[in-house]
Design an enzyme around this catalytic site. Structure first.
Site, PDB file in Angstrom:
ATOM      1  N   LYS A 153     -23.156  -5.380  22.931  1.00  0.00           N
ATOM      2  CA  LYS A 153     -22.386  -6.759  22.590  1.00  0.00           C
ATOM      3  C   LYS A 153     -21.543  -6.510  21.454  1.00  0.00           C
ATOM      4  O   LYS A 153     -20.507  -6.889  21.240  1.00  0.00           O
ATOM      5  CB  LYS A 153     -23.317  -7.838  22.176  1.00  0.00           C
ATOM      6  CG  LYS A 153     -23.839  -8.395  23.456  1.00  0.00           C
ATOM      7  CD  LYS A 153     -23.070  -9.066  24.550  1.00  0.00           C
ATOM      8  CE  LYS A 153     -23.817 -10.009  25.737  1.00  0.00           C
ATOM      9  NZ  LYS A 153     -22.863 -10.313  26.622  1.00  0.00           N
ATOM     10  N   ILE A 184     -22.819 -19.704  32.838  1.00  0.00           N
ATOM     11  CA  ILE A 184     -21.936 -20.177  32.022  1.00  0.00           C
ATOM     12  C   ILE A 184     -20.591 -20.233  32.734  1.00  0.00           C
ATOM     13  O   ILE A 184     -19.699 -21.226  32.567  1.00  0.00           O
ATOM     14  CB  ILE A 184     -21.873 -19.729  30.519  1.00  0.00           C
ATOM     15  CG1 ILE A 184     -23.121 -19.808  29.727  1.00  0.00           C
ATOM     16  CG2 ILE A 184     -20.784 -19.992  29.754  1.00  0.00           C
ATOM     17  CD1 ILE A 184     -23.337 -19.099  28.563  1.00  0.00           C
ATOM     18  N   TYR A 242     -23.378 -12.514  21.964  1.00  0.00           N
ATOM     19  CA  TYR A 242     -24.685 -12.834  21.221  1.00  0.00           C
ATOM     20  C   TYR A 242     -24.906 -12.242  19.922  1.00  0.00           C
ATOM     21  O   TYR A 242     -24.424 -11.109  19.654  1.00  0.00           O
ATOM     22  CB  TYR A 242     -25.738 -12.677  22.288  1.00  0.00           C
ATOM     23  CG  TYR A 242     -27.060 -13.247  21.745  1.00  0.00           C
ATOM     24  CD1 TYR A 242     -27.229 -14.759  21.436  1.00  0.00           C
ATOM     25  CD2 TYR A 242     -28.164 -12.430  21.449  1.00  0.00           C
ATOM     26  CE1 TYR A 242     -28.375 -15.073  21.011  1.00  0.00           C
ATOM     27  CE2 TYR A 242     -29.400 -13.000  21.001  1.00  0.00           C
ATOM     28  CZ  TYR A 242     -29.515 -14.384  20.728  1.00  0.00           C
ATOM     29  OH  TYR A 242     -30.501 -14.943  20.317  1.00  0.00           O
ATOM     30  N   TYR A 275     -34.084  -7.717  22.593  1.00  0.00           N
ATOM     31  CA  TYR A 275     -32.831  -7.680  23.039  1.00  0.00           C
ATOM     32  C   TYR A 275     -32.272  -6.347  23.596  1.00  0.00           C
ATOM     33  O   TYR A 275     -31.362  -6.131  24.090  1.00  0.00           O
ATOM     34  CB  TYR A 275     -31.601  -8.192  22.320  1.00  0.00           C
ATOM     35  CG  TYR A 275     -30.619  -8.994  22.942  1.00  0.00           C
ATOM     36  CD1 TYR A 275     -30.866  -9.934  23.954  1.00  0.00           C
ATOM     37  CD2 TYR A 275     -29.288  -8.471  22.656  1.00  0.00           C
ATOM     38  CE1 TYR A 275     -29.662 -10.394  24.609  1.00  0.00           C
ATOM     39  CE2 TYR A 275     -28.067  -8.972  23.214  1.00  0.00           C
ATOM     40  CZ  TYR A 275     -28.133  -9.938  24.233  1.00  0.00           C
ATOM     41  OH  TYR A 275     -27.083 -10.380  25.002  1.00  0.00           O
TER      42      TYR A 275
END
Length: 270
Positions: A167, A22, A150, A160
């Protein structure tokens, strides 16, 4: 199509590894929109990637820096300001890593040394970046800082693993530092909660392909791509979002607001 949204702005982009990143897409779009910037990543990551190609394409300087090392970050900001000719207008933090995920260690049997490493790289590094910039007064008034996150920070996605905690902490830092930097310099700090995206890092999560398909079927607009995310980052770096700060902004095609979709219902009704 370019709109000169970042004309005259200076930035630092963390985390571009290859063309699937990204951060790589953000750098391309920032260049198209008139920005100048430096690119940075940890030396070990740079040896694995193709960042030199991106630097040539975007006329950017590369400054190696380990985002967990304060001395590296200080040199990064000082050199970036020297190269770019002034304080920084935008920063992208696109860094995340879990040793436990990489080595297949289940959440119920974490290696805590690995947990600490991943926590430092994925979240604490964000505080270190902001604190370093704060002490150097390196970010210009009305600057913008964006970190990628996320939805596992809010909801449970078993595979995850400990990245969910990383996160969650990252998002908390954005809120806490966002207050202080907003009061001091009108700098805004936000996180973007992106759809599951086929990046080198994301693909390391167990069952990733199946989950991308699930998210696609759950999201009314479908999954947001890396290119879509880059566009969103550009708007947050621009002057069009000067009053947006301390937010966790969902960029996921509507996934975060869904309970169940018709496509999922039909799949399980077969």
């Amino acid at each position: 199509m370019a709109y000169n949204l970042l004309k005259g702005k200076k930035g630092i982009i963390f985390g571009a590894l290859d063309s699937n990143s990204i951060a790589w897409k953000v750098a391309e779009r920032a260049y198209e929109e008139g920005a100048i910037f430096t690119l940075t990543n940890a030396p070990v990551a740079m040896r694995m990637g193709e960042i030199q190609k991106l630097a040539e394409k975007t006329n950017a300087h590369i400054i190696p820096a380990d985002a967990t090392v304060l001395d590296d970050l200080e040199k990064l900001f000082i050199q970036s300001m020297e190269i770019l000719g002034g304080p920084i207008d935008f920063v992208l933090h696109s860094i995340g890593m879990s040793v436990n995920v990489r080595k297949g260690r289940p959440y119920t049997d974490l290696n805590y040394e690995w947990l600490t490493k991943g926590w430092d790289v994925s979240a604490v590094s964000f505080h270190k970046v902001l604190q370093t910039a704060w002490k150097l007064d390196a970010i210009a008034e009305w600057g913008s800082v964006v970190a990628l996150t996320y939805i596992a920070a809010q909801r449970t996605f078993p595979d995850y693993n400990d990245m969910a905690e990383n996160k969650a902490y990252l998002e908390s830092i954005a809120r806490s530092f966002g207050y202080h930097y907003g009061v001091r310099k009108k700098v805004r700090i936000n996180t973007i909660s992106q759809s599951p995206t086929r990046t080198t890092a994301g693909s390391g999560v167990k069952g990733f392909d199946a989950f991308i398909d699930y998210a696609e079927k759950m999201s009314p607009l479908g999954n947001a791509t890396a290119e879509d995310c880059a566009d969103y980052c550009i708007t947050l770096f621009s002057d069009l979002t000067r009053r947006v700060t301390m937010q966790n902004l969902y960029h996921d095609g509507g996934f975060s607001s869904m309970g169940v979709s018709q496509l999922i219902m039909e799949q399980f009704g077969k």
